[in-house]
Design a protein around this motif. Sequence first.
Motif, short mmCIF file in Angstrom:
data_model
loop_
_atom_site.label_atom_id
_atom_site.label_comp_id
_atom_site.label_asym_id
_atom_site.label_seq_id
_atom_site.Cartn_x
_atom_site.Cartn_y
_atom_site.Cartn_z
N UNK A 48 -0.98 92.21 109.62
CA UNK A 48 -2.12 93.06 110.01
C UNK A 48 -2.48 92.94 111.48
N UNK A 49 -2.12 91.80 112.10
CA UNK A 49 -2.45 91.62 113.52
C UNK A 49 -1.20 91.18 114.27
N UNK A 50 -0.31 92.15 114.59
CA UNK A 50 0.90 91.80 115.34
C UNK A 50 0.55 91.21 116.71
N UNK A 51 1.40 90.36 117.24
CA UNK A 51 1.20 89.81 118.59
C UNK A 51 2.56 89.42 119.16
N UNK A 75 -0.97 82.68 120.58
CA UNK A 75 0.32 82.03 120.35
C UNK A 75 0.41 81.64 118.87
N UNK A 76 -0.69 81.11 118.34
CA UNK A 76 -0.75 80.72 116.92
C UNK A 76 -0.51 81.93 116.03
N UNK A 77 -1.04 83.10 116.46
CA UNK A 77 -0.88 84.36 115.72
C UNK A 77 0.60 84.77 115.69
N UNK A 81 2.51 84.92 112.11
CA UNK A 81 3.13 86.19 111.72
C UNK A 81 4.61 85.99 111.39
N UNK A 82 5.30 85.23 112.25
CA UNK A 82 6.73 85.00 112.05
C UNK A 82 6.99 84.22 110.76
N UNK A 83 6.13 83.22 110.49
CA UNK A 83 6.29 82.42 109.26
C UNK A 83 6.02 83.29 108.03
N UNK A 100 9.60 79.80 115.84
CA UNK A 100 8.16 80.05 115.88
C UNK A 100 7.40 78.74 116.06
N UNK A 101 7.82 77.70 115.32
CA UNK A 101 7.17 76.39 115.45
C UNK A 101 7.43 75.78 116.83
#
Length: 130
Positions: A48-51, A75-77, A81-83, A100-101
């Motif tokens: 819902x909130x791409x970044x 950055x956390x977003x 999102x990737x996870x 991502x991590x």
Amino acid sequence: YDREEHTLRELRIFLRDMCKKLASNKLFFMFTKPVDTEEVPDYPTIIKQPMDLETMMTKVDFHRYECAKDFLNDIELICQNALEYNPARTSADKQIRHRACSLRDYAYTLIKTEMDTDFEEKCQEISKKR
Ligand SMILES: O=C(C1CCC1)N1C[C@@H]2C[C@H]3C[C@@H](O)[C@@H](O)[C@]2(C1)O3
């Protein structure tokens, strides 16, 4: 010129440098642009909130970050999102989650080591009263 504006300008210069360093690391190429919704039509139904890092660079220029914490929230977003979108036990999804991590840990460490603690505290004080 107003001291607070000077502080926020210095923050933007710092955050552009952080963005550049993250986006220029080949490990993080998959986070540099928005996920292509033509290529991946179900992406917006799940995330819902791409970044992405290019969007973050634009947000710096639009004065959307008043402290490094706000920047790290995006950055956390990117990481979450990737996870969420790539949860499978396939090697492709595992590599995306690992990257991502790595992005998240690298960004926190880069900022922690390159940013003066007092400077971030000053930015957060300015941000709180705005
Ligand atoms: O989540 C992502 C990006 C990786 C971190 C952000 N994508 C969703 C698609 C699934 C996977 C394979 C390709 O189809 C490619 O389009 C994407 C891009 O990777």
